[in-house]
Enzyme design. Structure first.
Site, PDB file in Angstrom:
ATOM      1  N   ASP A 162     -56.925  25.365 -15.931  1.00  0.00           N
ATOM      2  CA  ASP A 162     -57.374  26.084 -17.127  1.00  0.00           C
ATOM      3  C   ASP A 162     -56.240  26.906 -17.739  1.00  0.00           C
ATOM      4  OD1 ASP A 162     -60.016  25.233 -17.279  1.00  0.00           O
ATOM      5  OD2 ASP A 162     -60.743  26.809 -15.962  1.00  0.00           O
TER       6      ASP A 162
ATOM      7  N   LYS B 290     -66.659  28.363 -10.392  1.00  0.00           N
ATOM      8  CA  LYS B 290     -65.204  28.427 -10.270  1.00  0.00           C
ATOM      9  C   LYS B 290     -64.738  29.445  -9.229  1.00  0.00           C
ATOM     10  CE  LYS B 290     -64.074  26.884 -14.966  1.00  0.00           C
ATOM     11  NZ  LYS B 290     -63.357  27.202 -16.216  1.00  0.00           N
TER      12      LYS B 290
END
Length: 284
Positions: free
Chosen positions: A109, A73
């Site tokens: 997220d 990420k």
């Protein structure tokens, strides 16, 4: 005939990922023909060539969207052309797509976490203790800070905590409510007693290491707090079992997984998938 859509997930390991089931459900509901595949890519530097190859396939149009999970990420960021404002502030991207010939990184997220968190009784809550300081924790911290919460973070890896805190201190976000505490039972116990919410943003307790628990065994969970564990495999971690036995409101990360996937799917296709249908596809 419309070209079949091709999506996928970059990460390592990916053996227990539920993302294919989630996105195939969304594709079917939208009446779209497509596939969602898993792309195991080893941590850098070993996986650098494979990671670059997958991003080039997205640039060329062979792929139409990619999700990114642990451990990429943050490592994917230098390979992108542009970040959305939230992904830039968070310093992590989990959703990639092409826009105006640019490879863009977004982060679903944070909104996914916040949307699912509201299922817990947090109406009057305003303070949280976050266990962990990796990519997932960055999104959780962003979601809470942007909703005005006071946030304390701690992690066994001090360099991770320092990196997160330093990163947020120079972003265009009010970081005055963000604090670092030592990863000691005493400090965690004190911070827990001052928090309305405890979040496990570490992989501790995740399959196959289900005996692990991010909360120190030597101290009791705070009796006034809600407990949120980003882990969803298994559905009931040691932390959540402990919370349930103590009578604390608790929730695993499956709902967040569904929310972030639905948001990514909407970015790629413009279709808002049913969260309920996606959840039913993966819930035991």
């Amino acid at each position: 005939m419309t070209e079949p859509l091709s999506f996928g997930l970059i990460g390592y390991p990916l053996g227990h990922s539920l993302s294919p089931e989630l996105h195939q459900t969304a594709l079917a509901e939208a009446g779209l023909i497509g596939i969602y595949e898993l792309y195991p890519v080893a941590p850098l530097p070993d996986g650098k060539e494979q990671l670059e190859s997958l991003l080039n396939r997205l640039r060329s149009g062979e792929l139409h969207g990619l999700n990114v999970t642990i451990p990429h990420k943050q490592s994917v960021l230098p390979l992108l052309d542009e970040l959305t404002p939230s992904a830039a502030i968070i310093g992590a991207a989990n959703t990639l797509y092409m826009k105006s010939d640019k490879l863009v990184g977004d982060n679903t997220d944070a909104p996914g976490f916040w949307a699912d968190l509201t299922h817990l009784p947090i109406q009057n809550a305003s303070s949280a203790l976050i266990l962990g300081a990796g990519g997932a924790a960055r999104a959780v911290v962003y979601a809470l800070l942007t909703h005005g919460w006071t946030v304390r973070i701690t992690d066994l890896r001090q360099e991770q905590v320092d990196s997160l805190y330093t990163h947020y201190s120079i972003q265009e976000i009010d970081s005055t409510k963000l604090a670092v505490i030592p990863f000691t039972p005493q400090a965690i116990e004190k911070a827990g007693l001052e928090s309305d919410l405890v979040v496990n943003a570490t992989p501790m307790g995740m399959h196959p290491n289900i005996e692990k628990c991010a909360w120190p065994d030597a101290i009791a969970l705070p009796g006034q707090a809600c407990i949120y564990d980003l882990v969803y495999n298994p559905m009931e971690t040691r932390l959540l079992n402990h919370a349930a036995a103590t009578g604390l409101p608790n929730r695993n990360g499956l709902g967040m997984l569904v929310e972030q996937a639905a948001l990514a799917f909407e970015i790629w296709t413009g279709f808002s998938a049913s969260r309920l249908h996606m959840l039913e596809a993966v819930r035991p």
